[in-house]
Write a protein that holds these residues in place. Structure first.
Motif, short mmCIF file in Angstrom:
data_model
loop_
_atom_site.label_atom_id
_atom_site.label_comp_id
_atom_site.label_asym_id
_atom_site.label_seq_id
_atom_site.Cartn_x
_atom_site.Cartn_y
_atom_site.Cartn_z
N PRO A 207 6.62 -8.70 -2.67
CA PRO A 207 6.12 -10.63 -1.83
C PRO A 207 4.48 -9.67 -3.08
CG PRO A 207 5.96 -8.48 0.09
CD PRO A 207 6.76 -8.23 -1.41
N SER A 210 -1.35 -9.43 -3.35
CA SER A 210 -2.86 -10.22 -3.53
C SER A 210 -2.71 -11.98 -3.95
CB SER A 210 -4.03 -10.16 -4.94
OG SER A 210 -3.38 -10.69 -6.54
N PRO A 211 -3.33 -13.48 -4.00
CA PRO A 211 -3.34 -14.96 -3.98
C PRO A 211 -3.08 -14.45 -5.56
CG PRO A 211 -5.60 -14.48 -3.31
CD PRO A 211 -4.73 -12.91 -3.38
N SER A 212 -1.99 -15.38 -5.53
CA SER A 212 -1.43 -15.15 -6.72
C SER A 212 -1.03 -17.41 -7.61
CB SER A 212 -0.02 -14.96 -7.65
OG SER A 212 1.13 -15.60 -5.91
N MET A 322 6.07 -20.98 -0.68
CA MET A 322 6.30 -20.28 0.55
C MET A 322 5.01 -20.45 0.74
SD MET A 322 8.05 -18.12 0.10
CE MET A 322 7.64 -16.93 0.94
N ASP A 324 2.86 -18.15 1.93
CA ASP A 324 2.11 -16.67 2.22
C ASP A 324 3.06 -15.91 2.17
OD1 ASP A 324 3.42 -15.89 4.52
OD2 ASP A 324 1.33 -16.61 6.01
N ALA A 325 2.94 -15.28 1.80
CA ALA A 325 3.56 -14.04 0.89
C ALA A 325 4.74 -13.92 0.93
CB ALA A 325 2.74 -12.50 0.59
N THR A 326 4.86 -14.21 3.17
CA THR A 326 6.02 -13.75 3.32
C THR A 326 6.48 -14.96 4.64
OG1 THR A 326 4.95 -12.67 5.31
CG2 THR A 326 5.70 -11.42 3.85
N TYR A 328 7.52 -19.31 4.72
CA TYR A 328 8.14 -20.52 3.19
C TYR A 328 8.11 -21.49 4.27
CZ TYR A 328 13.44 -19.48 5.10
OH TYR A 328 14.25 -18.74 5.93
N THR A 380 5.22 -15.57 -6.02
CA THR A 380 3.94 -15.60 -5.31
C THR A 380 3.73 -15.85 -4.00
OG1 THR A 380 3.65 -18.12 -5.97
CG2 THR A 380 4.11 -16.74 -7.87
N ASN A 381 2.63 -16.26 -3.64
CA ASN A 381 1.89 -16.77 -2.54
C ASN A 381 2.26 -18.54 -2.28
OD1 ASN A 381 0.50 -15.18 -0.79
ND2 ASN A 381 -0.76 -15.10 -2.88
N THR A 382 3.23 -19.13 -3.31
CA THR A 382 3.51 -20.17 -3.71
C THR A 382 5.50 -20.78 -3.20
OG1 THR A 382 2.55 -20.97 -5.00
CG2 THR A 382 1.21 -21.98 -3.34
#
Length: 781
Positions: A207, A210-212, A322, A324-326, A328, A380-382
């Motif tokens: 994951p 940081s924000p991506s 996603m 956030d990172a973990t 969905y 990514t975070n999305t």
């Protein structure tokens, strides 16, 4: 000189010893007999020519026991080190950066990556689920196999079998095994065409920290992934040939079958030839893949079968949105990834161990993956990718193989196919005693992804038949057929098969051209293509059949028998040369040439267009054709789906750019041969060899991409029929031999027989085995 490989180059430690001849003609091996008998496992191991073991026992456990002991005697170090890998302990014993295998179905990753993969994907829970779903006979075979292998390990560690297994006998990783180890190996083998090919993408999926930015999903044409990464072993060349003939084609009026896997020449995924007999219950001969306790491809007294790698996809990637990172989103709800923390031990140069911990993740579909390809969504975070693998859910596979071993007729054999639908990644062809039909089947474990689902849910195609599906909605989950055995799989009614009285064939193209006169159509794209250009190897296979039926192959009559089939399949014809050599020489050899190019023209003009050992010019054509194959618009007559065996053909001499490219291909190919130090007029026997101990054994044949049906990666071959009123008649070859131990008397003998095209009439009946026996071992515990 092209050396196929040198096994000693990859060995994990120790010195390779000289071969020691250990023949024990008709004698007992008393050193392997126990001091006392018990009511546990018992087996008799009789070895015949080339060291082939024939195992007789009263129970499935005893048959597995004899198999485990015999394969340890022949391949102890290779199989023992593989169990270390499958347990996820390669880094502990061999170092994190060393390759986990020389070649095989999971590729050749580092030990570290392999450790994380096997501990994450082939974990204890997965293995226990698979084991607990097995019937008693499969469980007993596995338990007996573990006991037999472990017995031999204890004997070696106790000082017996001196002079053997020099690369591992004193190593700390040589250890006994359990039933769990056997099933872990089977689960790993199940994944050869699916998760194993994604090993690096799975264990390196992490994951974002940081924000991506938002990732983008591109159209299919914009996804430049190497399709080979999704094939068995992640490379080109793994496959097989098979030809099966029915009554209308054979002189006898019965079936005739040729099996020819192009498989691994070294490593744990090699074939192992044996016969297993339980009186009144089982009597089967053929090959297993090392570590599988039953015969996977072979024959009994009523059935013979073959396998070829299928084009059907066994997994699908899913796109995840996603939050956030973990986490969905699916169906508008947030779902958490499962996090699994794994710690491995890494051996350092000073011998000490250092831990490394990695957290890997899975969604409801399966493990997360990241191809690290800018044209695909990264994690990514999305956005993220995950995959679902039908063979992680398939517990039927080795039940299906054992049912083949036990089959009494072709109808019985086909009923086992429909009952289990468990074959994980290969086509099957088969014939039966007294049956006038030949069978082809790709009724196998395939994700239920009909074309309608692809049309509505695909966000791109990673390869032919392999969609990236939308994981944001359950509307894009795999479908379920009413006759399906596995959840989310196609049922047999939606999978291809064909019975024919003339012939069926497969050379690793799809089901479509199983018979050139009766194409199969109407199946989902995930199973394979139709109406598409066939490989030169496939075309050569169908051409061999066509030439036989039309008496164009030097034999009288239009039918086939065992003798003719054995000659035909090893004739080493080169289809690309038959199609292109003359026009290429016409286009090139009349111009201004160097001395080397002039010699190459003369050599190729005199060459007989084969890759036999005495062929002069085959290696020169190989170098040239590799470059010809890359020329755009090479062919004068394009592919025609109405004539797939004979198109494309002819050199496009009307295109000046093509002719320029052909002349350059010729010049560059000749230069490569000269630069390699090979004489242009050398026979193939001097150029192409298989290194065994101190011997380079000449090898005929070539690459399938060049149009060879007789390929360099030939491993096990059999030609089988059922003469009326007689036992099964089988001729076999095992090109790499039964043993990987250089100190074994059977390390190179079968390889030398293969080089001579010396087919082996393998004994099957009790009388035949006793007449051919070179040793006998009785074991029990």
């Amino acid at each position: 000189m092209k050396t196929l490989f040198r096994p000693s180059m990859w060995s994990r430690g120790a010195v390779i010893g000289a071969a020691v001849i250990l023949a024990a003609c008709g004698g007992d091996s008393s050193s392997s007999s126990p001091s006392t008998d018990s009511d546990g496992y018992q087996a008799t191991i009789e070895r015949t020519t080339y060291g082939i073991p024939h195992i007789t026992a009263e129970t499935y456990g005893g048959a597995g026991y004899g198999h485990g002991y015999a394969i340890a005697e022949d391949n102890l170090c290779v199989l023992a080190s593989a169990y270390v890998t499958f347990r996820g302990e390669g880094s502990r014993y061999f170092g994190p950066d060393a390759p986990a295998a020389p070649m095989g179905t999971f590729g050749s990753p580092t030990n570290k990556d392999a450790d994380f993969f096997f501990r994450f994907v082939v974990n204890d829970d997965q293995v226990a689920m698979f084991r607990d779903a097995q019937p008693a006979d499969v469980r007993e075979l596995a338990q007996g196999f573990a006991a037999g292998f472990s017995r031999y390990v204890r004997e070696v560690k106790g000082g017996e079998h001196g002079g053997r297994h020099l690369t591992c006998r004193d190593e700390p990783w040589l250890a006994t095994i359990t039933e769990q180890d056997v099933f872990r190996r089977l689960v790993a083998l199940n994944l050869a065409a699916s998760s194993s090919n994604q090993l690096a993408a799975i264990v390196n999926a992490q994951p974002p920290s940081s924000p991506s930015p938002t990732g983008l999903v591109r159209a299919a044409a914009e996804v430049p992934l190497d399709e080979h990464r999704f094939w068995v072993g992640g490379e080109e060349g793994i496959g097989s040939n098979t030809l099966a003939f029915g009554a209308d084609a054979t002189e006898s009026g019965g079936g005739l079958l040729f099996a020819n896997p192009h498989w691994y020449l070294e490593g744990v995924d090699r074939f192992y030839q044996l016969q297993m007999t339980i009186p009144g219950e089982l009597n089967v001969s053929g090959v297993s893949i090392m570590g599988a306790p039953m015969v996977l491809l072979g024959f009994n007294n009523n059935i013979a079968w073959a396998h070829t790698v299928s084009t059907a996809r066994r997994f699908t990637p899913y796109f995840l949105q996603m939050s956030d990172a973990t986490h969905y989103m699916k169906d508008g709800q947030e779902r958490a990834l499962e996090a699994v923390e794994i710690t491995i031990q890494k051996k350092q140069p000073d011998g000490s161990l250092v831990p490394e911990t990695r957290t890997l993740y899975r969604s409801e579909y399966g493990p997360m993956v990241d191809y690290h390809n800018p044209q695909l969504p990264g994690w990514t975070n999305t956005t993220a990718l995950t995959l679902r693998d039908i063979n992680l859910e398939n517990t039927q596979s080795f039940q299906n193989f054992l049912a083949f071993d036990q089959a009494d007729s072709l109808d019985d054999f086909y009923a086992a196919i429909e009952e289990h639908v468990g074959i994980p990644w290969v086509n099957t062809t088969a014939i039966g005693r007294g049956d006038e039909r030949a069978l082809y089947s790709d009724i196998t474990a395939v994700p239920n992804v009909p074309d309608s689902l692809v049309a509505n849910c695909a966000m791109g195609m990673l390869a032919s038949g392999l969609p990236l599906l939308n994981g944001t909605t359950s509307d894009c989950d795999w479908r379920q057929d009413p006759d399906a055995v596995l959840p989310g799989a196609f049922g047999p009614a939606n999978l291809p098969h064909l019975f024919r009285r003339d012939y069926v064939a497969n050379m690793n193209d799809s089901y479509w051209l199983t018979n050139a006169n009766a194409p199969l159509t109407g199946y989902a794209g995930i199973i394979g293509q139709q109406d598409y250009q066939q490989s030169l190897r496939s075309r050569m296979g169908h051409t061999l059949v066509e030439d036989r039926f039309n008496s164009r192959d030097g034999f009288a009559g239009s039918q086939i028998n065992s003798t003719r089939l054995r000659d035909i399949v090893l004739n080493s014809r080169v289809l690309s040369a038959e199609l292109l050599k003359e026009p290429v020489l016409t286009a090139v050899c009349g111009g201004t040439l160097s001395a080397d190019e002039q010699q190459a023209c003369q050599v190729l003009q005199n060459w007989d267009n084969t890759g036999n050992l005495n062929a002069v010019g085959a290696h020169v054509w190989t170098a040239i054709h590799e470059r010809l194959a890359a020329i755009e618009d090479l062919w004068a007559v394009p592919f025609d789906a109405q004539d797939p065996v004979h198109t494309p053909r002819g050199l496009n001499t009307g295109n000046s750019d093509v002719l320029t490219a052909v002349r350059q291909a010729f010049s560059d190919g000749v230069a490569e041969v000269v630069d390699n130090g090979d004489a242009l007029d050398a026979p193939l026997s001097e150029v192409q060899t298989y290194a065994k101990a101190d011997t380079d054994i000449p090898q005929y044949g070539g690459e399938g991409s060049e149009g060879y049906f007789t390929v360099l990666r030939n491993t096990y071959l059999h030609v089988v029929d059922f003469p009326e009123g007689e036992p099964v008649r089988a001729y076999t070859l095992l090109s790499h031999g039964v043993s990987t131990d250089p100190t074994s008397p059977h390390y190179a003998d079968y390889t030398e027989a293969y080089s001579r095209k010396q087919w082996h009439r393998v004994p099957f009946t009790r009388e035949q085995i006793e007449n051919a026996r070179i040793s006998i071992t009785e074991i029990s515990e």
